[in-house]
Design a protein around this motif. Structure first.
Motif, PDB file in Angstrom:
ATOM      1  N   GLU A 133      39.973   9.084  37.047  1.00 23.11           N
ATOM      2  CA  GLU A 133      38.816   8.943  36.161  1.00 23.11           C
ATOM      3  C   GLU A 133      38.192  10.319  35.874  1.00 23.11           C
ATOM      4  O   GLU A 133      37.796  10.607  34.741  1.00 23.11           O
ATOM      5  CB  GLU A 133      37.804   8.043  36.863  1.00 23.11           C
ATOM      6  N   ALA A 134      38.140  11.159  36.896  1.00 17.68           N
ATOM      7  CA  ALA A 134      37.594  12.506  36.725  1.00 17.68           C
ATOM      8  C   ALA A 134      38.455  13.312  35.750  1.00 17.68           C
ATOM      9  O   ALA A 134      37.951  14.033  34.886  1.00 17.68           O
ATOM     10  CB  ALA A 134      37.506  13.217  38.081  1.00 17.68           C
ATOM     11  N   VAL A 135      39.773  13.148  35.874  1.00 13.11           N
ATOM     12  CA  VAL A 135      40.686  13.856  34.965  1.00 13.11           C
ATOM     13  C   VAL A 135      40.483  13.354  33.529  1.00 13.11           C
ATOM     14  O   VAL A 135      40.403  14.139  32.586  1.00 13.11           O
ATOM     15  CB  VAL A 135      42.161  13.678  35.410  1.00 13.11           C
ATOM     16  N   CYS A 136      40.369  12.031  33.369  1.00 18.34           N
ATOM     17  CA  CYS A 136      40.148  11.454  32.036  1.00 18.34           C
ATOM     18  C   CYS A 136      38.856  11.970  31.414  1.00 18.34           C
ATOM     19  O   CYS A 136      38.801  12.236  30.212  1.00 18.34           O
ATOM     20  CB  CYS A 136      40.073   9.929  32.109  1.00 18.34           C
ATOM     21  N   LEU A 137      37.835  12.076  32.225  1.00 15.72           N
ATOM     22  CA  LEU A 137      36.558  12.566  31.713  1.00 15.72           C
ATOM     23  C   LEU A 137      36.742  13.944  31.071  1.00 15.72           C
ATOM     24  O   LEU A 137      36.224  14.218  29.987  1.00 15.72           O
ATOM     25  CB  LEU A 137      35.523  12.622  32.845  1.00 15.72           C
ATOM     26  N   THR A 147      45.990  29.752  30.531  1.00 15.45           N
ATOM     27  CA  THR A 147      45.162  28.885  31.363  1.00 15.45           C
ATOM     28  C   THR A 147      43.880  28.529  30.618  1.00 15.45           C
ATOM     29  O   THR A 147      43.271  29.373  29.979  1.00 15.45           O
ATOM     30  CB  THR A 147      44.817  29.598  32.687  1.00 15.45           C
ATOM     31  N   GLU A 148      43.502  27.257  30.690  1.00 10.96           N
ATOM     32  CA  GLU A 148      42.254  26.823  30.072  1.00 10.96           C
ATOM     33  C   GLU A 148      41.487  25.967  31.080  1.00 10.96           C
ATOM     34  O   GLU A 148      42.071  25.410  32.005  1.00 10.96           O
ATOM     35  CB  GLU A 148      42.532  26.000  28.813  1.00 10.96           C
ATOM     36  N   SER A 149      40.179  25.879  30.867  1.00 10.55           N
ATOM     37  CA  SER A 149      39.402  25.064  31.795  1.00 10.55           C
ATOM     38  C   SER A 149      38.404  24.190  31.061  1.00 10.55           C
ATOM     39  O   SER A 149      37.941  24.516  29.967  1.00 10.55           O
ATOM     40  CB  SER A 149      38.670  25.972  32.784  1.00 10.55           C
ATOM     41  N   VAL A 150      38.115  23.068  31.681  1.00 14.36           N
ATOM     42  CA  VAL A 150      37.067  22.172  31.172  1.00 14.36           C
ATOM     43  C   VAL A 150      36.119  21.880  32.322  1.00 14.36           C
ATOM     44  O   VAL A 150      36.538  21.589  33.434  1.00 14.36           O
ATOM     45  CB  VAL A 150      37.662  20.851  30.635  1.00 14.36           C
ATOM     46  N   ASP A 151      34.851  21.988  32.023  1.00 18.73           N
ATOM     47  CA  ASP A 151      33.811  21.858  33.031  1.00 18.73           C
ATOM     48  C   ASP A 151      32.792  20.851  32.496  1.00 18.73           C
ATOM     49  O   ASP A 151      32.278  21.035  31.399  1.00 18.73           O
ATOM     50  CB  ASP A 151      33.126  23.240  33.083  1.00 18.73           C
ATOM     51  N   ILE A 152      32.543  19.795  33.240  1.00 19.73           N
ATOM     52  CA  ILE A 152      31.586  18.789  32.744  1.00 19.73           C
ATOM     53  C   ILE A 152      30.514  18.504  33.787  1.00 19.73           C
ATOM     54  O   ILE A 152      30.815  18.316  34.969  1.00 19.73           O
ATOM     55  CB  ILE A 152      32.304  17.478  32.349  1.00 19.73           C
ATOM     56  N   VAL A 153      29.276  18.526  33.348  1.00 19.57           N
ATOM     57  CA  VAL A 153      28.171  18.183  34.238  1.00 19.57           C
ATOM     58  C   VAL A 153      27.509  16.923  33.696  1.00 19.57           C
ATOM     59  O   VAL A 153      27.132  16.850  32.527  1.00 19.57           O
ATOM     60  CB  VAL A 153      27.138  19.335  34.317  1.00 19.57           C
ATOM     61  N   LEU A 154      27.426  15.915  34.556  1.00 25.72           N
ATOM     62  CA  LEU A 154      26.725  14.681  34.190  1.00 25.72           C
ATOM     63  C   LEU A 154      25.392  14.689  34.910  1.00 25.72           C
ATOM     64  O   LEU A 154      25.322  15.019  36.092  1.00 25.72           O
ATOM     65  CB  LEU A 154      27.525  13.448  34.634  1.00 25.72           C
ATOM     66  N   ASP A 155      24.348  14.334  34.185  1.00 24.56           N
ATOM     67  CA  ASP A 155      23.017  14.382  34.768  1.00 24.56           C
ATOM     68  C   ASP A 155      22.342  13.023  34.528  1.00 24.56           C
ATOM     69  O   ASP A 155      22.469  12.466  33.440  1.00 24.56           O
ATOM     70  CB  ASP A 155      22.235  15.507  34.081  1.00 24.56           C
ATOM     71  N   LYS A 156      21.684  12.515  35.549  1.00 27.47           N
ATOM     72  CA  LYS A 156      21.039  11.195  35.410  1.00 27.47           C
ATOM     73  C   LYS A 156      20.041  11.188  34.269  1.00 27.47           C
ATOM     74  O   LYS A 156      19.864  10.185  33.583  1.00 27.47           O
ATOM     75  CB  LYS A 156      20.317  10.835  36.704  1.00 27.47           C
ATOM     76  N   ALA A 157      19.366  12.328  34.067  1.00 23.32           N
ATOM     77  CA  ALA A 157      18.250  12.359  33.126  1.00 23.32           C
ATOM     78  C   ALA A 157      18.574  13.059  31.807  1.00 23.32           C
ATOM     79  O   ALA A 157      17.789  13.008  30.869  1.00 23.32           O
ATOM     80  CB  ALA A 157      17.055  13.030  33.784  1.00 23.32           C
ATOM     81  N   GLU A 158      19.712  13.740  31.759  1.00 16.45           N
ATOM     82  CA  GLU A 158      20.017  14.510  30.546  1.00 16.45           C
ATOM     83  C   GLU A 158      21.375  14.134  29.979  1.00 16.45           C
ATOM     84  O   GLU A 158      22.157  13.472  30.635  1.00 16.45           O
ATOM     85  CB  GLU A 158      20.026  16.016  30.873  1.00 16.45           C
ATOM     86  N   ASN A 159      21.663  14.626  28.758  1.00 17.37           N
ATOM     87  CA  ASN A 159      22.986  14.434  28.176  1.00 17.37           C
ATOM     88  C   ASN A 159      24.011  15.221  28.958  1.00 17.37           C
ATOM     89  O   ASN A 159      23.687  16.220  29.582  1.00 17.37           O
ATOM     90  CB  ASN A 159      23.001  14.916  26.721  1.00 17.37           C
ATOM     91  N   VAL A 212      32.543  17.989  37.310  1.00 13.19           N
ATOM     92  CA  VAL A 212      33.999  17.925  37.353  1.00 13.19           C
ATOM     93  C   VAL A 212      34.556  19.151  36.650  1.00 13.19           C
ATOM     94  O   VAL A 212      34.081  19.530  35.575  1.00 13.19           O
ATOM     95  CB  VAL A 212      34.544  16.673  36.621  1.00 13.19           C
ATOM     96  N   LYS A 213      35.542  19.770  37.280  1.00 10.35           N
ATOM     97  CA  LYS A 213      36.179  20.914  36.621  1.00 10.35           C
ATOM     98  C   LYS A 213      37.697  20.789  36.739  1.00 10.35           C
ATOM     99  O   LYS A 213      38.212  20.477  37.808  1.00 10.35           O
ATOM    100  CB  LYS A 213      35.719  22.219  37.260  1.00 10.35           C
ATOM    101  N   VAL A 214      38.359  21.005  35.624  1.00 11.37           N
ATOM    102  CA  VAL A 214      39.812  20.938  35.605  1.00 11.37           C
ATOM    103  C   VAL A 214      40.340  22.237  35.026  1.00 11.37           C
ATOM    104  O   VAL A 214      39.812  22.747  34.038  1.00 11.37           O
ATOM    105  CB  VAL A 214      40.268  19.729  34.735  1.00 11.37           C
ATOM    106  N   GLU A 215      41.368  22.768  35.674  1.00 11.35           N
ATOM    107  CA  GLU A 215      42.004  23.963  35.133  1.00 11.35           C
ATOM    108  C   GLU A 215      43.431  23.606  34.763  1.00 11.35           C
ATOM    109  O   GLU A 215      44.166  23.067  35.601  1.00 11.35           O
ATOM    110  CB  GLU A 215      41.993  25.063  36.193  1.00 11.35           C
ATOM    111  N   VAL A 216      43.815  23.862  33.518  1.00  8.65           N
ATOM    112  CA  VAL A 216      45.171  23.516  33.088  1.00  8.65           C
ATOM    113  C   VAL A 216      45.968  24.747  32.703  1.00  8.65           C
ATOM    114  O   VAL A 216      45.420  25.747  32.236  1.00  8.65           O
ATOM    115  CB  VAL A 216      45.201  22.592  31.835  1.00  8.65           C
ATOM    116  N   SER A 217      47.260  24.622  32.896  1.00  5.17           N
ATOM    117  CA  SER A 217      48.158  25.653  32.421  1.00  5.17           C
ATOM    118  C   SER A 217      48.862  25.089  31.196  1.00  5.17           C
ATOM    119  O   SER A 217      49.479  24.026  31.257  1.00  5.17           O
ATOM    120  CB  SER A 217      49.159  25.976  33.525  1.00  5.17           C
ATOM    121  N   THR A 218      48.719  25.770  30.076  1.00  4.24           N
ATOM    122  CA  THR A 218      49.356  25.305  28.844  1.00  4.24           C
ATOM    123  C   THR A 218      50.277  26.406  28.333  1.00  4.24           C
ATOM    124  O   THR A 218      50.315  27.497  28.905  1.00  4.24           O
ATOM    125  CB  THR A 218      48.317  25.008  27.737  1.00  4.24           C
ATOM    126  N   ARG A 219      50.964  26.108  27.234  1.00  4.77           N
ATOM    127  CA  ARG A 219      51.838  27.135  26.661  1.00  4.77           C
ATOM    128  C   ARG A 219      51.016  28.336  26.209  1.00  4.77           C
ATOM    129  O   ARG A 219      51.510  29.451  26.124  1.00  4.77           O
ATOM    130  CB  ARG A 219      52.617  26.557  25.479  1.00  4.77           C
TER     131      ARG A 219
END
Ligand SMILES: Nc1ncnc2c1ncn2[C@@H]1O[C@H](COP(=O)(O)OP(=O)(O)O)[C@@H](O)[C@H]1O
Ligand SMILES: [Mg+2]
Length: 364
Positions: free
Chosen positions: A41-45, A80-92, A70-77
Protein backbone atom coordinates in the motif's frame (compact mmCIF):
# COMPACT_ATOMS: atom_id res chain seq x y z
CA UNK A 1 12.56 0.09 -13.25
CA UNK A 2 13.05 -1.16 -9.75
CA UNK A 3 12.57 0.16 -6.26
CA UNK A 4 15.81 0.37 -4.35
CA UNK A 5 14.52 1.43 -0.97
CA UNK A 6 11.25 1.93 0.85
CA UNK A 7 11.21 4.04 3.99
CA UNK A 8 8.06 4.45 6.03
CA UNK A 9 7.24 6.17 9.30
CA UNK A 10 3.98 6.11 11.24
CA UNK A 11 2.33 4.41 8.31
CA UNK A 12 -0.43 1.88 9.23
CA UNK A 13 1.09 -0.48 11.84
CA UNK A 14 4.68 0.61 11.14
CA UNK A 15 6.43 3.06 13.43
CA UNK A 16 9.61 3.26 11.43
CA UNK A 17 10.86 0.85 8.81
CA UNK A 18 13.45 0.85 6.10
CA UNK A 19 13.56 -1.87 3.45
CA UNK A 20 16.25 -2.46 0.85
CA UNK A 21 14.83 -4.43 -2.06
CA UNK A 22 16.47 -6.62 -4.66
CA UNK A 23 15.81 -5.87 -8.33
CA UNK A 24 14.27 -9.34 -8.78
CA UNK A 25 11.69 -11.22 -6.75
CA UNK A 26 11.12 -10.01 -3.18
CA UNK A 27 8.97 -12.22 -0.98
CA UNK A 28 7.38 -10.79 2.17
CA UNK A 29 6.22 -13.63 4.33
CA UNK A 30 4.24 -13.52 7.54
CA UNK A 31 1.06 -14.46 9.34
CA UNK A 32 -2.14 -12.50 8.82
CA UNK A 33 -2.48 -8.93 10.02
CA UNK A 34 1.27 -8.39 10.46
CA UNK A 35 1.70 -5.61 7.89
CA UNK A 36 2.43 -7.27 4.55
CA UNK A 37 -0.26 -5.54 2.52
CA UNK A 38 0.54 -2.29 4.28
CA UNK A 39 3.97 -2.33 2.62
CA UNK A 40 2.48 -2.70 -0.86
CA UNK A 41 0.00 0.00 0.00
CA UNK A 42 2.89 2.35 0.81
CA UNK A 43 4.45 1.60 -2.58
CA UNK A 44 1.12 2.24 -4.34
CA UNK A 45 0.75 5.55 -2.57
CA UNK A 46 4.07 6.69 -4.04
CA UNK A 47 3.11 5.31 -7.44
CA UNK A 48 -0.43 6.47 -8.13
CA UNK A 49 -0.91 8.83 -5.20
CA UNK A 50 -3.49 6.70 -3.46
CA UNK A 51 -4.02 3.41 -1.70
CA UNK A 52 -5.60 0.55 -3.64
CA UNK A 53 -7.63 -0.24 -0.50
CA UNK A 54 -9.13 3.05 0.53
CA UNK A 55 -9.77 6.49 -0.95
CA UNK A 56 -9.20 8.02 2.51
CA UNK A 57 -5.51 8.82 2.97
CA UNK A 58 -5.97 9.55 6.66
CA UNK A 59 -6.63 5.87 7.38
CA UNK A 60 -3.01 5.24 6.44
CA UNK A 61 -1.66 7.33 9.29
CA UNK A 62 -0.64 5.25 12.29
CA UNK A 63 -3.22 5.51 15.03
CA UNK A 64 -2.51 8.25 17.57
CA UNK A 65 -0.06 9.93 15.23
CA UNK A 66 -0.43 13.09 13.28
CA UNK A 67 1.77 12.41 10.29
CA UNK A 68 2.77 9.50 8.15
CA UNK A 69 5.68 9.56 5.78
CA UNK A 70 6.61 7.30 2.88
CA UNK A 71 9.67 7.52 0.69
CA UNK A 72 10.54 5.38 -2.29
CA UNK A 73 13.73 5.48 -4.29
CA UNK A 74 13.66 3.94 -7.76
CA UNK A 75 16.27 3.13 -10.29
CA UNK A 76 15.06 3.81 -13.82
CA UNK A 77 16.69 3.94 -17.23
CA UNK A 78 16.99 7.69 -16.63
CA UNK A 79 18.76 7.30 -13.29
CA UNK A 80 17.68 7.39 -9.68
CA UNK A 81 14.44 9.13 -8.76
CA UNK A 82 12.58 9.52 -5.51
CA UNK A 83 9.06 10.12 -4.31
CA UNK A 84 8.37 11.44 -0.85
CA UNK A 85 4.86 11.70 0.57
CA UNK A 86 3.73 13.18 3.85
CA UNK A 87 0.18 12.55 5.04
CA UNK A 88 -1.11 14.83 7.75
CA UNK A 89 -4.31 14.41 9.77
CA UNK A 90 -5.07 18.11 9.49
CA UNK A 91 -3.56 19.11 6.16
CA UNK A 92 -3.49 18.06 2.51
CA UNK A 93 -0.92 15.50 1.56
CA UNK A 94 2.42 16.79 0.40
CA UNK A 95 4.27 15.13 -2.44
CA UNK A 96 7.84 15.68 -3.54
CA UNK A 97 9.51 14.19 -6.60
CA UNK A 98 13.30 14.18 -6.45
CA UNK A 99 13.00 16.32 -3.30
CA UNK A 100 11.06 19.06 -5.11
CA UNK A 101 7.49 19.63 -3.93
CA UNK A 102 4.97 19.17 -6.75
CA UNK A 103 1.86 21.28 -7.14
CA UNK A 104 -0.08 19.07 -9.54
CA UNK A 105 -0.63 15.35 -8.92
CA UNK A 106 -0.02 14.69 -12.61
CA UNK A 107 3.68 15.23 -11.97
CA UNK A 108 3.71 12.09 -9.83
CA UNK A 109 2.28 9.88 -12.56
CA UNK A 110 4.76 7.47 -14.06
CA UNK A 111 7.66 8.28 -11.73
CA UNK A 112 7.22 4.98 -9.87
CA UNK A 113 5.28 2.73 -12.25
CA UNK A 114 3.53 -0.22 -10.63
CA UNK A 115 0.99 -2.87 -11.43
CA UNK A 116 -0.88 -4.05 -8.34
CA UNK A 117 -2.68 -7.36 -8.10
CA UNK A 118 -4.53 -8.90 -5.15
CA UNK A 119 -7.41 -11.40 -4.81
CA UNK A 120 -9.70 -8.40 -4.59
CA UNK A 121 -8.76 -7.34 -8.15
CA UNK A 122 -11.16 -9.97 -9.49
CA UNK A 123 -13.59 -7.07 -9.18
CA UNK A 124 -12.15 -5.70 -12.44
CA UNK A 125 -13.90 -8.54 -14.21
CA UNK A 126 -16.83 -9.39 -11.95
CA UNK A 127 -17.91 -6.05 -10.55
CA UNK A 128 -19.51 -2.91 -12.00
CA UNK A 129 -18.19 -1.03 -15.08
CA UNK A 130 -16.67 1.56 -12.71
CA UNK A 131 -14.00 -0.96 -11.70
CA UNK A 132 -13.04 -1.56 -15.33
CA UNK A 133 -12.91 2.17 -16.02
CA UNK A 134 -10.66 2.58 -13.01
CA UNK A 135 -8.41 -0.19 -14.32
CA UNK A 136 -8.08 1.60 -17.67
CA UNK A 137 -7.60 5.01 -16.07
CA UNK A 138 -4.94 3.98 -13.55
CA UNK A 139 -2.99 2.19 -16.28
CA UNK A 140 -3.32 5.12 -18.69
CA UNK A 141 -2.43 7.81 -16.15
CA UNK A 142 0.86 6.01 -15.51
CA UNK A 143 1.58 5.87 -19.22
CA UNK A 144 0.43 9.40 -20.10
CA UNK A 145 0.28 12.52 -17.96
CA UNK A 146 -1.74 14.25 -20.68
CA UNK A 147 -4.43 11.63 -20.11
CA UNK A 148 -4.44 12.37 -16.37
CA UNK A 149 -5.03 16.08 -17.04
CA UNK A 150 -7.72 15.40 -19.66
CA UNK A 151 -9.52 13.17 -17.19
CA UNK A 152 -9.34 15.89 -14.54
CA UNK A 153 -10.72 18.43 -16.95
CA UNK A 154 -13.51 16.16 -18.12
CA UNK A 155 -14.61 15.43 -14.55
CA UNK A 156 -14.68 19.12 -13.75
CA UNK A 157 -16.83 19.94 -16.77
CA UNK A 158 -19.06 16.95 -16.05
CA UNK A 159 -19.72 18.04 -12.49
CA UNK A 160 -20.54 21.57 -13.68
CA UNK A 161 -22.94 20.24 -16.29
CA UNK A 162 -24.60 18.01 -13.69
CA UNK A 163 -24.90 20.94 -11.31
CA UNK A 164 -26.66 22.92 -14.03
CA UNK A 165 -28.97 19.98 -14.83
CA UNK A 166 -29.94 19.74 -11.16
CA UNK A 167 -30.39 23.48 -10.70
CA UNK A 168 -33.59 23.55 -12.74
CA UNK A 169 -32.25 26.62 -14.53
CA UNK A 170 -30.74 24.85 -17.52
CA UNK A 171 -31.59 26.19 -20.94
CA UNK A 172 -30.71 24.77 -24.35
CA UNK A 173 -28.18 27.59 -24.83
CA UNK A 174 -26.45 27.10 -21.49
CA UNK A 175 -26.31 23.32 -21.93
CA UNK A 176 -24.88 23.66 -25.42
CA UNK A 177 -21.83 25.44 -24.00
CA UNK A 178 -21.14 22.60 -21.56
CA UNK A 179 -21.89 19.95 -24.18
CA UNK A 180 -19.18 21.36 -26.44
CA UNK A 181 -16.58 21.28 -23.68
CA UNK A 182 -17.71 17.88 -22.49
CA UNK A 183 -17.54 16.39 -25.98
CA UNK A 184 -14.11 17.88 -26.59
CA UNK A 185 -12.34 16.35 -23.58
CA UNK A 186 -14.67 13.32 -23.45
CA UNK A 187 -13.77 12.35 -27.01
CA UNK A 188 -10.08 12.42 -26.11
CA UNK A 189 -10.75 10.02 -23.24
CA UNK A 190 -12.82 7.66 -25.36
CA UNK A 191 -10.27 7.64 -28.16
CA UNK A 192 -7.35 7.09 -25.77
CA UNK A 193 -9.11 4.29 -23.91
CA UNK A 194 -10.18 2.59 -27.14
CA UNK A 195 -6.60 2.73 -28.43
CA UNK A 196 -5.34 1.41 -25.11
CA UNK A 197 -7.72 -1.56 -25.22
CA UNK A 198 -6.73 -2.31 -28.82
CA UNK A 199 -3.03 -2.35 -27.87
CA UNK A 200 -3.66 -4.21 -24.60
CA UNK A 201 -5.77 -6.96 -26.19
CA UNK A 202 -2.97 -9.00 -27.84
CA UNK A 203 -0.94 -8.94 -24.60
CA UNK A 204 -4.01 -9.96 -22.57
CA UNK A 205 -4.71 -12.83 -24.93
CA UNK A 206 -1.09 -13.97 -24.82
CA UNK A 207 -1.03 -13.93 -21.00
CA UNK A 208 -4.38 -15.66 -20.73
CA UNK A 209 -3.29 -18.44 -23.04
CA UNK A 210 -0.09 -18.79 -21.07
CA UNK A 211 -1.89 -19.01 -17.70
CA UNK A 212 -4.50 -21.47 -19.00
CA UNK A 213 -1.97 -23.58 -20.93
CA UNK A 214 -3.66 -22.58 -24.17
CA UNK A 215 -7.08 -23.79 -23.03
CA UNK A 216 -8.74 -20.39 -23.41
CA UNK A 217 -8.33 -17.17 -25.36
CA UNK A 218 -9.21 -13.67 -24.18
CA UNK A 219 -10.74 -10.82 -26.19
CA UNK A 220 -11.24 -7.22 -25.17
CA UNK A 221 -13.20 -4.38 -26.66
CA UNK A 222 -14.23 -0.90 -25.61
CA UNK A 223 -17.91 -0.15 -25.09
CA UNK A 224 -18.58 3.53 -25.47
CA UNK A 225 -19.33 6.35 -27.87
CA UNK A 226 -18.59 5.18 -31.43
CA UNK A 227 -15.92 6.55 -33.73
CA UNK A 228 -12.33 6.03 -34.77
CA UNK A 229 -11.00 9.56 -35.15
CA UNK A 230 -11.27 12.34 -32.60
CA UNK A 231 -13.65 14.22 -34.91
CA UNK A 232 -15.94 11.24 -35.28
CA UNK A 233 -16.09 10.57 -31.55
CA UNK A 234 -16.70 14.26 -30.79
CA UNK A 235 -19.53 14.46 -33.33
CA UNK A 236 -21.15 11.25 -32.10
CA UNK A 237 -20.81 12.30 -28.50
CA UNK A 238 -22.47 15.66 -29.22
CA UNK A 239 -25.29 13.93 -31.07
CA UNK A 240 -25.90 11.53 -28.19
CA UNK A 241 -25.81 14.34 -25.64
CA UNK A 242 -28.52 16.08 -27.60
CA UNK A 243 -30.60 12.90 -27.86
CA UNK A 244 -30.33 12.32 -24.12
CA UNK A 245 -30.96 15.91 -23.07
CA UNK A 246 -34.56 15.37 -21.99
CA UNK A 247 -33.62 12.36 -19.93
CA UNK A 248 -30.58 14.16 -18.41
CA UNK A 249 -32.77 17.11 -17.41
CA UNK A 250 -35.19 14.73 -15.77
CA UNK A 251 -32.57 12.71 -13.87
CA UNK A 252 -30.16 15.56 -13.10
CA UNK A 253 -27.23 13.48 -14.38
CA UNK A 254 -25.34 13.13 -17.62
CA UNK A 255 -26.35 9.67 -18.77
CA UNK A 256 -23.80 9.06 -21.51
CA UNK A 257 -20.07 9.53 -21.90
CA UNK A 258 -16.79 8.07 -20.62
CA UNK A 259 -18.17 8.02 -17.05
CA UNK A 260 -20.57 5.29 -18.22
CA UNK A 261 -18.35 3.32 -20.59
CA UNK A 262 -17.18 -0.24 -20.12
CA UNK A 263 -14.69 -2.81 -21.35
CA UNK A 264 -16.04 -6.07 -22.70
CA UNK A 265 -14.06 -9.13 -21.64
CA UNK A 266 -14.64 -12.37 -23.50
CA UNK A 267 -12.88 -15.56 -22.41
CA UNK A 268 -13.26 -18.73 -24.43
CA UNK A 269 -16.13 -17.07 -26.30
CA UNK A 270 -18.21 -16.05 -23.29
CA UNK A 271 -18.69 -12.67 -21.63
CA UNK A 272 -16.90 -13.38 -18.34
CA UNK A 273 -18.22 -10.18 -16.73
CA UNK A 274 -21.63 -11.82 -16.51
CA UNK A 275 -21.12 -15.53 -17.09
CA UNK A 276 -17.57 -16.36 -16.05
CA UNK A 277 -16.82 -18.84 -13.30
CA UNK A 278 -14.89 -17.55 -10.30
CA UNK A 279 -11.72 -19.21 -11.57
CA UNK A 280 -12.15 -17.85 -15.08
CA UNK A 281 -12.65 -14.34 -13.79
CA UNK A 282 -9.65 -14.56 -11.50
CA UNK A 283 -7.43 -15.71 -14.36
CA UNK A 284 -8.84 -13.05 -16.70
CA UNK A 285 -8.15 -10.34 -14.11
CA UNK A 286 -4.57 -11.55 -13.74
CA UNK A 287 -4.15 -11.68 -17.52
CA UNK A 288 -5.30 -8.06 -17.73
CA UNK A 289 -2.80 -6.95 -15.11
CA UNK A 290 0.08 -8.83 -16.69
CA UNK A 291 -0.93 -7.35 -20.03
CA UNK A 292 -0.82 -3.88 -18.49
CA UNK A 293 2.73 -4.63 -17.44
CA UNK A 294 3.73 -5.80 -20.92
CA UNK A 295 2.10 -2.82 -22.61
CA UNK A 296 3.64 -0.30 -20.26
CA UNK A 297 7.04 -1.87 -20.82
CA UNK A 298 6.65 -1.83 -24.59
CA UNK A 299 5.53 1.81 -24.64
CA UNK A 300 7.80 3.31 -22.03
CA UNK A 301 10.79 1.04 -22.49
CA UNK A 302 10.98 0.38 -18.76
CA UNK A 303 9.02 -2.30 -16.94
CA UNK A 304 6.77 -1.31 -14.03
CA UNK A 305 7.21 -2.98 -10.65
CA UNK A 306 4.83 -5.89 -10.15
CA UNK A 307 3.07 -5.96 -6.77
CA UNK A 308 1.40 -9.26 -5.93
CA UNK A 309 -0.56 -9.30 -2.72
CA UNK A 310 -1.45 -12.73 -1.37
CA UNK A 311 -2.31 -14.08 -4.80
CA UNK A 312 -0.59 -17.46 -4.75
CA UNK A 313 -3.07 -18.92 -2.26
CA UNK A 314 -5.88 -18.23 -4.74
CA UNK A 315 -4.33 -20.06 -7.66
CA UNK A 316 -3.78 -23.75 -8.33
CA UNK A 317 -0.18 -24.95 -8.34
CA UNK A 318 0.41 -24.90 -12.09
CA UNK A 319 -0.83 -21.31 -12.21
CA UNK A 320 1.27 -20.32 -9.21
CA UNK A 321 4.32 -21.68 -11.03
CA UNK A 322 3.38 -19.94 -14.24
CA UNK A 323 2.90 -16.66 -12.44
CA UNK A 324 6.31 -16.93 -10.80
CA UNK A 325 7.82 -17.78 -14.18
CA UNK A 326 6.35 -14.54 -15.53
CA UNK A 327 8.17 -12.50 -12.87
CA UNK A 328 11.57 -13.32 -14.38
CA UNK A 329 13.41 -10.19 -15.44
CA UNK A 330 11.24 -7.71 -13.58
CA UNK A 331 11.11 -6.50 -10.02
CA UNK A 332 8.30 -8.17 -8.14
CA UNK A 333 7.16 -7.65 -4.58
CA UNK A 334 5.10 -10.57 -3.43
CA UNK A 335 3.39 -11.22 -0.12
CA UNK A 336 2.41 -14.64 1.21
CA UNK A 337 1.90 -16.57 4.43
CA UNK A 338 4.32 -19.39 3.56
CA UNK A 339 6.69 -20.51 0.84
CA UNK A 340 5.81 -23.72 -0.97
CA UNK A 341 9.24 -25.05 -1.97
CA UNK A 342 7.77 -26.96 -4.88
CA UNK A 343 6.25 -23.82 -6.38
CA UNK A 344 9.39 -21.75 -5.84
CA UNK A 345 11.72 -24.49 -7.11
CA UNK A 346 11.85 -23.00 -10.60
CA UNK A 347 12.69 -19.48 -9.42
CA UNK A 348 16.37 -18.64 -9.68
CA UNK A 349 16.88 -15.94 -7.10
CA UNK A 350 14.59 -14.43 -4.60
CA UNK A 351 14.98 -12.42 -1.46
CA UNK A 352 12.85 -13.33 1.55
CA UNK A 353 11.71 -10.97 4.28
CA UNK A 354 9.77 -11.89 7.40
CA UNK A 355 7.00 -9.54 8.42
CA UNK A 356 5.87 -9.54 12.02
CA UNK A 357 3.84 -7.01 13.93
CA UNK A 358 4.87 -3.96 11.90
CA UNK A 359 8.49 -5.04 11.53
CA UNK A 360 10.43 -6.40 8.54
CA UNK A 361 13.50 -8.61 8.83
CA UNK A 362 15.44 -9.76 5.78
CA UNK A 363 16.38 -13.44 5.86
CA UNK A 364 20.02 -14.29 5.45
N1 LIG B 1 -3.87 3.30 10.73
C1 LIG B 1 -3.39 2.23 11.37
N2 LIG B 1 -2.62 2.38 12.46
C2 LIG B 1 -2.11 1.29 13.09
N3 LIG B 1 -2.32 0.02 12.72
C3 LIG B 1 -3.09 -0.18 11.64
C4 LIG B 1 -3.65 0.91 10.91
N4 LIG B 1 -4.37 0.38 9.89
C5 LIG B 1 -4.24 -0.94 9.97
N5 LIG B 1 -3.48 -1.31 11.01
C6 LIG B 1 -3.08 -2.67 11.41
O1 LIG B 1 -2.36 -3.27 10.37
C7 LIG B 1 -2.55 -4.66 10.41
C8 LIG B 1 -2.95 -5.21 9.07
O2 LIG B 1 -1.93 -5.06 8.18
P1 LIG B 1 -1.95 -5.75 6.76
O3 LIG B 1 -0.77 -5.26 6.04
O4 LIG B 1 -3.27 -5.59 6.13
O5 LIG B 1 -1.77 -7.29 7.19
P2 LIG B 1 -1.33 -8.54 6.32
O6 LIG B 1 0.03 -8.94 6.81
O7 LIG B 1 -2.35 -9.58 6.62
O8 LIG B 1 -1.32 -8.14 4.90
C9 LIG B 1 -3.63 -4.96 11.41
O9 LIG B 1 -3.02 -5.45 12.58
C10 LIG B 1 -4.26 -3.59 11.64
O10 LIG B 1 -4.76 -3.49 12.93
MG1 LIG C 1 -2.73 -8.72 3.43
Amino acid sequence: MYIKTLDIANFRNYEKQSVILSDGLNVFMGRNAQGKTNLLEAVCLCSIGRSPRTPRDKELIRWDNRRARVKVEVSTRAGTESVDIVLDKAENKRVAVNSLPITRMGELMGVVSTVFFSPDEIKIVSSSPGERRQFMDIALCQISRAYFYTLQRYNKVLSQRNKLLKSGRATDESLEVWDMQLAESGAKIVKTRRGFIARLAPFADENHRFLTADAENLELSYEGVDGETLEEVTANFLKELKNCRERDLFSGFTGIGPQKDDMKITAGGIDVRAYGSQGQRRTAALSLKLAELDLSKSEKGDSPVLLLDDVLSELDKPRQQKLLQRTAGLQTILTCTHIDEEVFAGVKNYKVFTVENGGVTPSV
